[in-house]
Design an enzyme around this catalytic site. Structure first.
Site, PDB file in Angstrom:
ATOM      1  N   TYR A  57       0.821  -1.222   0.000  1.00 12.83           N
ATOM      2  CA  TYR A  57       0.000   0.000   0.000  1.00 12.83           C
ATOM      3  C   TYR A  57       0.856   1.275   0.000  1.00 12.83           C
ATOM      4  CZ  TYR A  57      -2.733  -3.721   2.301  1.00 12.83           C
ATOM      5  OH  TYR A  57      -3.303  -4.914   2.652  1.00 12.83           O
ATOM      6  N   HIS A  58       1.973   1.273  -0.717  1.00  7.70           N
ATOM      7  CA  HIS A  58       2.866   2.433  -0.700  1.00  7.70           C
ATOM      8  C   HIS A  58       3.181   2.964  -2.098  1.00  7.70           C
ATOM      9  CE1 HIS A  58       4.598   0.626   3.304  1.00  7.70           C
ATOM     10  NE2 HIS A  58       3.424   1.226   3.481  1.00  7.70           N
TER      11      HIS A  58
END
Length: 632
Positions: free
Chosen positions: A564-565
């Protein structure tokens, strides 16, 4: 007596829950905020950076008119936002944009259509309201060498990390150089340490990793430790909670002539620009948004639209997906992409949407021994009345954990594109065997979901722990492009995960390092290190044993998922450099009055979770704007 006690306990829980609903503003707050026709500053996106930028602008320019527009609802729309242990329950809800990627040719074999689900926060606080709350600034050479942008060295950004921070994990010395107290963002350690996390930290010696509890401090980040967390007194400290709400309260109590407005359910469709006929210069003069308050945040072509003007600047903080999408919808981006979608080019800026990078992790599960059962994070324990009472009455217990309480950073020495001072691997440890919720969040196909999860999710959770090795600086990169000219069609997301074999090799090496941690004597009484959980599908898979592929490479290509980056899609650089979208002061090249401030401006990934740098970026953009007002 026992009956009376539990009846009283239930009443306490119900009363506490009722009090929460009374004291916390309703989900519809800010949905119908009356707006002016024009503001000095319009900030698009109330997320990790945008909420900070808007709050600091309102604070630093009290006579200015500041508007923050957020596409989703208030962060009070779901009680789980405030509860750290609720983090896994926030994906696939109305607080999540619920993006999915394009099919992945080299990865995600276990996922539906080989697509990765990409949760992104769609609420006040953005992804800081739905993430796992791990606070990592990154390595010094992430900024000094990998970013390499003037004015963005580690020495340049450190004061802004410190400006935000209220570090409560240990007393700070008077001559402290890296940590700080007194800022709005509380950074803490887990309230209590599970012996399973203690074993993880002790096992670091198997990789030569020393304990380093202050990995954001002056000693650098290499080592193994409990995570730094953005949790305050058992409650999530999102950018909305830490920055935005206090700033709104101060603005309401102030006697200054300025205004600070927040509007939720405002889906921005484009930046409004004007082109000077004589000079040809383009300037951002406002934004158009679709009002979705009456459709519970669901935007469509039928949604009423409104334009608000910005007399000074527009700050685009819609995230690594949203910001390039809005830029392209506004005619700012690669001319060929815009033409293919039927959008007239206002500024041909080839770097918009390019340079997409993301961290990738792969779960490695080990069965636990009976002794570990009382220390595992399970649905049954989380929902017990004892757990609820501990949290509601004492702000303690299992519900104060994010699950990811242990982390390690190190360099394998094999990444030829990195200096040795920068870690290329991070490993998280989570004290659960995984659950049906995580499988659904990830989007795993039924045949790849372990039978134990299907047969008995609670037992599966209670019978194992997961290590999550992560590659921090993958060579593979992708792009975000347009699906159509409609602002309501999500963009096309193509990360190209594991397109580079070097990324596969590094992740496989990280898995083998994880096996060494599990085999260390520190875990001898807790897990069965000789039997990591593997998939029986490997033997019959055409890309598995029959193809001569090792099990762990097959596992990586099938089970690796996003951390999720995503970053890099509106890349910061020197004006004129290839791929630059914003200059070192975050001004969009070729467009006056428009800045971008969020993860999209990062030239490359930092060595760890990206939320802390996003907050720093929000601090910096506000400082750039306020400094220009003061002639600095």
């Amino acid at each position: 007596m026992t009956c009376r006690f539990w009846t009283s306990a239930v009443l306490v829980v119900l009363a506490a829950a009722a009090a929460y609903r009374v004291l916390v503003p309703p989900p519809a707050e800010f949905a119908h905020t009356p707006l002016l026709d024009e503001y000095d500053y319009v900030v698009v996106g109330g997320g990790s950076a945008g909420a900070v930028a808007a709050a600091r602008l309102a604070e630093g320019a009290p006579d200015a008119r500041v508007l923050l527009l957020e596409a989703g609802p208030s962060d009070s729309a779901m009680m789980e936002v405030a509860i750290p242990a609720g983090c896994s329950l926030l994906q696939r809800t109305k607080l999540d944009w619920q993006f999915t990627t394009q099919p992945q040719a080299a990865s995600h074999g276990s996922m539906h259509e080989r697509r990765s689900r990409w949760p992104r926060g769609k609420t006040l606080g953005g992804s800081s309201s739905i993430n796992y709350m791990v606070y990592v600034r990154g390595a010094q050479d992430d900024y000094d060498k990998l970013w390499g942008v003037s004015g963005w060295s580690f020495a340049d950004v450190l004061p802004f990390f410190r400006k935000s921070e209220n570090y409560v994990a240990r007393p700070l010395a008077a001559n402290e150089t890296h940590r700080a107290t007194g800022g709005p963002l509380t950074v803490s350690k887990p309230q209590t340490s599970s012996p399973l996390v203690d074993a993880f930290i002790a096992s670091g010696k198997a990789l030569g990793l020393a304990r380093n509890e202050d990995y954001n401090g002056a000693g650098g980040m290499m080592g193994i430790a409990h995570c730094d967390l953005t949790i305050k007194d058992g409650v999530r400290a999102s950018s909305a909670a830490a920055f935005l709400r206090p700033a709104l309260a101060r603005a309401a109590a102030a006697s200054a002539s300025g205004v600070f407005h927040v509007r939720t359910f405002a889906h921005v469709t484009r930046v409004v620009t004007e082109t000077d006929a004589a000079s040809g210069k383009v300037r951002a003069v406002g934004v158009e948004f679709a009002d979705t308050a009456d459709s519970d945040g669901v935007a469509s072509e039928d949604s009423p639209r409104r334009v608000v003007r910005a007399t000074t600047e527009v700050v685009l903080s819609a995230g690594a997906v949203g910001s390039p999408h809005v830029l392209m919808l506004s005619g700012i981006g690669p001319e060929d992409v815009l033409a293919a979608a039927g959008i007239e080019t206002v500024v041909d800026l080839p770097g918009v949407g390019r340079n997409l990078r993301d961290h990738l992790m792969v779960p490695v599960r080990f069965p636990t021994k009976d002794k570990a059962s009382g220390h595992l994070i399970t649905k049954k324990r989380a929902e017990s009345l004892t757990t609820l009472l501990k949290y509601l009455v004492f702000s303690g217990g299992l519900l104060t954990t994010n699950g990811l309480e242990g982390t390690a950073f190190y360099s394998t020495g094999t990444s030829d594109h990195l200096p040795a001072s920068v870690p290329d691997v991070q490993i998280h440890m989570i004290a659960t065997g995984g659950s049906d919720v995580e499988a659904a969040n990830i989007g795993t196909k039924p045949e790849f979901v372990a039978q134990g999860v299907i047969d008995d999710p609670d037992r599966w959770q209670a019978g194992g722990i997961n290590f999550l090795p992560i590659i921090l600086h993958p060579k593979s990169r992708g792009a975000i492009t347009l699906n159509s000219s409609s602002p309501f069609d999500p963009p096309l997301i193509q990360p190209n995960y594991l397109a580079e074999q070097a990324d596969v090799d590094l992740l496989v090496a990280a898995v083998h390092d994880t096996l060494k941690l599990a085999a260390d004597e520190a875990y001898a009484e807790w897990i069965d290190a000789s039997s990591p959980t593997t998939s029986p599908l490997y033997e019959s898979a055409p890309d598995g044993a029959a193809a001569g592929v090792s099990y762990w490479e097959w596992h990586v290509r099938n089970f690796a998922v996003t951390v999720y980056h995503p970053v890099g899609t509106a890349k910061m650089g020197e004006p004129g450099a290839a791929g630059t979208v914003v200059d070192p002061q975050l001004r969009v090249v070729g467009v006056d009055g428009l800045r971008v401030a969020d993860a999209s401006i990062m030239p490359t990934l930092i060595s760890g979770n990206t939320n802390a740098p996003c907050i720093m970026i929000g601090e910096r953009v506000a400082d750039f704007i306020l400094s220009s007002l003061q002639g600095r």
